[in-house]
Design a protein around this motif. Structure first.
Motif, PDB file in Angstrom:
ATOM      1  N   VAL A 261      -3.547   5.718   0.736  1.00 43.96           N
ATOM      2  CA  VAL A 261      -4.349   5.755   1.920  1.00 43.96           C
ATOM      3  C   VAL A 261      -4.087   4.434   2.660  1.00 43.96           C
ATOM      4  O   VAL A 261      -4.855   4.017   3.411  1.00 43.96           O
ATOM      5  N   GLY A 262      -3.007   3.914   2.428  1.00 41.01           N
ATOM      6  CA  GLY A 262      -2.404   2.894   3.281  1.00 41.01           C
ATOM      7  C   GLY A 262      -2.935   1.508   2.668  1.00 41.01           C
ATOM      8  O   GLY A 262      -2.775   0.496   3.376  1.00 41.01           O
ATOM      9  N   ARG A 263      -3.342   1.524   1.455  1.00 37.95           N
ATOM     10  CA  ARG A 263      -3.749  -0.008   0.877  1.00 37.95           C
ATOM     11  C   ARG A 263      -2.391  -0.617   0.827  1.00 37.95           C
ATOM     12  O   ARG A 263      -1.452  -0.076   0.274  1.00 37.95           O
ATOM     13  N   GLY A 264      -2.255  -1.998   1.118  1.00 36.08           N
ATOM     14  CA  GLY A 264      -1.064  -2.654   1.005  1.00 36.08           C
ATOM     15  C   GLY A 264      -0.238  -2.618   2.351  1.00 36.08           C
ATOM     16  O   GLY A 264       0.956  -2.724   2.402  1.00 36.08           O
ATOM     17  N   THR A 265      -0.811  -2.023   3.404  1.00 39.64           N
ATOM     18  CA  THR A 265      -0.380  -1.714   4.806  1.00 39.64           C
ATOM     19  C   THR A 265      -1.211  -2.628   5.666  1.00 39.64           C
ATOM     20  O   THR A 265      -2.418  -3.048   5.549  1.00 39.64           O
ATOM     21  N   ASP A 266      -0.940  -2.559   7.119  1.00 44.77           N
ATOM     22  CA  ASP A 266      -1.876  -2.989   8.269  1.00 44.77           C
ATOM     23  C   ASP A 266      -2.757  -2.041   8.461  1.00 44.77           C
ATOM     24  O   ASP A 266      -3.593  -2.329   9.361  1.00 44.77           O
ATOM     25  N   HIS A 267      -2.827  -0.735   7.927  1.00 47.83           N
ATOM     26  CA  HIS A 267      -3.622   0.413   8.534  1.00 47.83           C
ATOM     27  C   HIS A 267      -4.134   1.058   7.383  1.00 47.83           C
ATOM     28  O   HIS A 267      -4.009   2.207   7.189  1.00 47.83           O
ATOM     29  N   PHE A 284       5.545   5.019   5.497  1.00 47.54           N
ATOM     30  CA  PHE A 284       5.029   3.324   5.273  1.00 47.54           C
ATOM     31  C   PHE A 284       5.490   2.951   3.773  1.00 47.54           C
ATOM     32  O   PHE A 284       5.475   4.021   2.988  1.00 47.54           O
ATOM     33  N   THR A 285       5.462   1.858   3.639  1.00 45.46           N
ATOM     34  CA  THR A 285       5.759   1.369   2.232  1.00 45.46           C
ATOM     35  C   THR A 285       4.697   0.187   1.912  1.00 45.46           C
ATOM     36  O   THR A 285       4.665  -0.789   2.392  1.00 45.46           O
ATOM     37  N   PRO A 286       3.801   0.686   0.888  1.00 48.33           N
ATOM     38  CA  PRO A 286       2.650  -0.326   0.488  1.00 48.33           C
ATOM     39  C   PRO A 286       3.325  -1.544  -0.144  1.00 48.33           C
ATOM     40  O   PRO A 286       4.100  -1.429  -0.907  1.00 48.33           O
ATOM     41  N   LYS A 287       2.677  -2.740   0.343  1.00 47.30           N
ATOM     42  CA  LYS A 287       3.142  -4.028  -0.401  1.00 47.30           C
ATOM     43  C   LYS A 287       1.944  -4.729  -0.765  1.00 47.30           C
ATOM     44  O   LYS A 287       0.929  -4.816  -0.077  1.00 47.30           O
ATOM     45  N   PRO A 288       1.923  -5.751  -1.671  1.00 46.00           N
ATOM     46  CA  PRO A 288       0.647  -6.436  -1.734  1.00 46.00           C
ATOM     47  C   PRO A 288       0.208  -7.545  -0.706  1.00 46.00           C
ATOM     48  O   PRO A 288       1.050  -7.794  -0.026  1.00 46.00           O
ATOM     49  N   ASN A 289      -0.894  -7.261  -0.201  1.00 50.72           N
ATOM     50  CA  ASN A 289      -1.472  -7.992   0.871  1.00 50.72           C
ATOM     51  C   ASN A 289      -2.966  -8.576   0.399  1.00 50.72           C
ATOM     52  O   ASN A 289      -3.470  -8.467  -0.682  1.00 50.72           O
ATOM     53  N   ALA A 290      -3.744  -9.273   1.327  1.00 53.07           N
ATOM     54  CA  ALA A 290      -4.753  -9.732   1.179  1.00 53.07           C
ATOM     55  C   ALA A 290      -5.810  -8.760   0.835  1.00 53.07           C
ATOM     56  O   ALA A 290      -6.853  -9.036  -0.029  1.00 53.07           O
ATOM     57  N   PRO A 296      -1.724   0.975  -4.628  1.00 51.75           N
ATOM     58  CA  PRO A 296      -0.911   2.318  -5.515  1.00 51.75           C
ATOM     59  C   PRO A 296       0.579   2.519  -4.623  1.00 51.75           C
ATOM     60  O   PRO A 296       0.559   2.293  -3.555  1.00 51.75           O
ATOM     61  N   LEU A 297       1.513   2.927  -5.247  1.00 53.12           N
ATOM     62  CA  LEU A 297       2.668   3.272  -4.785  1.00 53.12           C
ATOM     63  C   LEU A 297       3.311   2.045  -4.262  1.00 53.12           C
ATOM     64  O   LEU A 297       4.248   1.932  -3.172  1.00 53.12           O
ATOM     65  N   GLU A 298       3.214   0.897  -4.835  1.00 53.12           N
ATOM     66  CA  GLU A 298       3.633  -0.317  -4.337  1.00 53.12           C
ATOM     67  C   GLU A 298       5.317  -0.329  -4.324  1.00 53.12           C
ATOM     68  O   GLU A 298       5.944   0.006  -5.186  1.00 53.12           O
ATOM     69  N   GLY A 299       5.775  -0.620  -3.031  1.00 51.77           N
ATOM     70  CA  GLY A 299       7.185  -0.600  -2.839  1.00 51.77           C
ATOM     71  C   GLY A 299       8.088   0.702  -2.792  1.00 51.77           C
ATOM     72  O   GLY A 299       9.236   0.779  -2.664  1.00 51.77           O
ATOM     73  N   LYS A 300       7.254   1.664  -2.629  1.00 51.12           N
ATOM     74  CA  LYS A 300       7.799   2.899  -2.562  1.00 51.12           C
ATOM     75  C   LYS A 300       7.633   3.536  -1.103  1.00 51.12           C
ATOM     76  O   LYS A 300       6.474   3.622  -0.722  1.00 51.12           O
ATOM     77  N   GLU A 301       8.427   4.040  -0.463  1.00 55.28           N
ATOM     78  CA  GLU A 301       8.613   4.602   0.848  1.00 55.28           C
ATOM     79  C   GLU A 301       7.502   5.893   0.970  1.00 55.28           C
ATOM     80  O   GLU A 301       7.951   6.929  -0.047  1.00 55.28           O
ATOM     81  N   CYS A 302       6.470   5.982   1.470  1.00 58.96           N
ATOM     82  CA  CYS A 302       5.649   7.218   1.580  1.00 58.96           C
ATOM     83  C   CYS A 302       5.828   7.875   3.008  1.00 58.96           C
ATOM     84  O   CYS A 302       5.655   7.140   4.134  1.00 58.96           O
ATOM     85  N   PHE A 303       5.705   9.069   2.870  1.00 51.89           N
ATOM     86  CA  PHE A 303       5.908  10.003   3.960  1.00 51.89           C
ATOM     87  C   PHE A 303       4.466  10.679   4.334  1.00 51.89           C
ATOM     88  O   PHE A 303       3.913  11.372   3.290  1.00 51.89           O
TER      89      PHE A 303
END
Length: 386
Positions: A261-267, A284-290, A296-303
């Motif tokens: 659901v976009g955790r680890g993104t700006d949206h 989008f590609t989830p990455k650790p953030n604040a 979930p799916l950290e570092g994997k490109e999601c479509f």
């Protein structure tokens, strides 16, 4: 801190756009003449977070400036300042500005203990909710009320608008589903303010042992259930915009699946996707953030899809979840056990896997949903949408 500032700035812009609609609104916290007399000579604990403000000033600072004897702050999920990621344990600490002890009630201890309340006469709950059963602040309120009832303390709930308060929808929680995200027999979108829900919890005997809290709700003025409401402050790190709050009831079901659901993104809660989804044009590609240390799916490109910049309707829909389930297909891996807690029923997963349509699934909710709506009417404090 930069991310938090940007979130506040975004919410300020949204708030400006609806200033005309809410200019006559008086929040419970702002109606100090209604509750300050109840605090005279009392030792007060505040259950608050970053949303607990009167204008630009935090409730803690306002009450201290009025001479109220605030003895401690109790911090829910995300902490006193609302900066902790979802699910992260909150530790006891001290507020550097006021020197007040901050006691965690999100972690090993979710219910205030008798020891925590020994030096307290009144507990004030003032936290912005978003009107969804699995949003944990209402579970914190439940435990605060229960602890107060068991220890002879008074509870004040300072009411705030429900940004999803203009409708009621979703499955009602079954009796065999119980957790911190599924505490009450209410639908996913319950259509109540925290004040109305507190009255329902008390009135329906949902506290342990059917104890009754000594409860006072300070109502708002100038609000009703037909109004939209733009939150001036983000209620949690992963609900940074009004649109994410509107989409949250529907998209949060994906938290019980393999879809991001976009955790680890700006949206967060404005995008959905999965590496194996082939129908979406957005990625989008989830990455650790604040807001999410281990998304979930950290570092994997999601479509998938993006709803950023699209004004979402106030509705609870299964269309996105059914679409992704049909595309990804594998029933052995699509759902996680968490889906039962989010849906509030073990039947939901079975219905989706059996290929039922949204209309067919909705039909199974109606008896309990209609019964809930009848109960809800008893506790409404504001004009309703019906």
């Amino acid at each position: 801190m930069i991310r938090l500032f940007l979130s506040l700035l975004i919410f300020s812009c949204f708030a400006c756009s609806q200033a005309q609609e809410t200019q006559d609104l008086s929040l419970g916290a702002e109606r100090m003449d209604a509750y300050l007399p109840l605090l005279e000579g009392k030792r007060v604990a505040l259950v608050v977070n970053q949303t607990s403000t009167i204008g630009q000033t935090h409730l803690v600072d306002t009450l201290l400036s009025r001479g109220v004897n605030v003895v401690k702050v109790m911090a829910p999920e995300h902490g006193f300042r609302g900066e902790a990621p979802d699910g992260e344990t909150i530790d006891n600490t001290k507020d550097p500005k006021t020197g007040l002890p901050i006691i965690s009630i999100y972690g090993k201890t979710k219910k205030p203990s008798a020891e925590m309340l020994a030096d307290v006469d009144v507990l004030i709950f003032d936290i912005q909710d978003v009107g969804v059963r699995f949003y944990t602040f209402i579970s914190t309120m439940h435990y605060v009320m229960e602890a107060a009832a068991e220890n002879g303390k008074k509870v004040l709930v300072l009411d705030r608008p429900n940004p999803n308060g203009m409708y009621v929808d979703g499955p009602v929680k079954d009796d065999d589903i119980n957790s911190f995200v599924a505490m009450h027999p209410i639908p996913v979108v319950h259509g109540l303010t925290v004040g109305e829900l507190a009255k329902m919890i008390n009135g329906e005997g949902w506290l342990e042992g059917e104890v009754k809290a000594d409860l006072t709700v300070v109502p708002m003025k100038g609000w009703d259930h037909t109004q939209t409401y733009s939150l001036p402050i983000s209620p949690s790190p992963n609900l940074p915009t009004d649109n994410s709050i509107v989409l949250y009831p529907s998209l949060a079901l994906f938290e019980g699946t393999v879809v991001s659901v976009g955790r680890g993104t700006d949206h967060p809660f404005e995008v959905i996707g999965h590496p194996d989804y082939t129908l979406g044009s957005y990625s989008f590609t989830p990455k650790p953030n604040a807001g999410s240390k281990y998304p979930p799916l950290e570092g994997k490109e999601c479509f998938g899809q993006s709803f950023v910049g699209i004004e979402a309707p106030h509705e609870f829909t299964l269309k996105y979840l059914l679409l992704y389930h049909n595309e990804l297909k594998d029933d052995t891996t699509f759902f996680r056990d968490y889906i039962d807690l989010l849906a509030g029923t073990k039947e939901f997963r079975k219905q989706v896997e059996a290929g039922l349509t949204e209309e067919q699934i909705r039909a199974t909710w109606q008896p309990k949903l209609n019964a809930y709506k009848a109960i809800r009417k008893k506790y409404l404090m504001y004009p309703d949408f019906q």
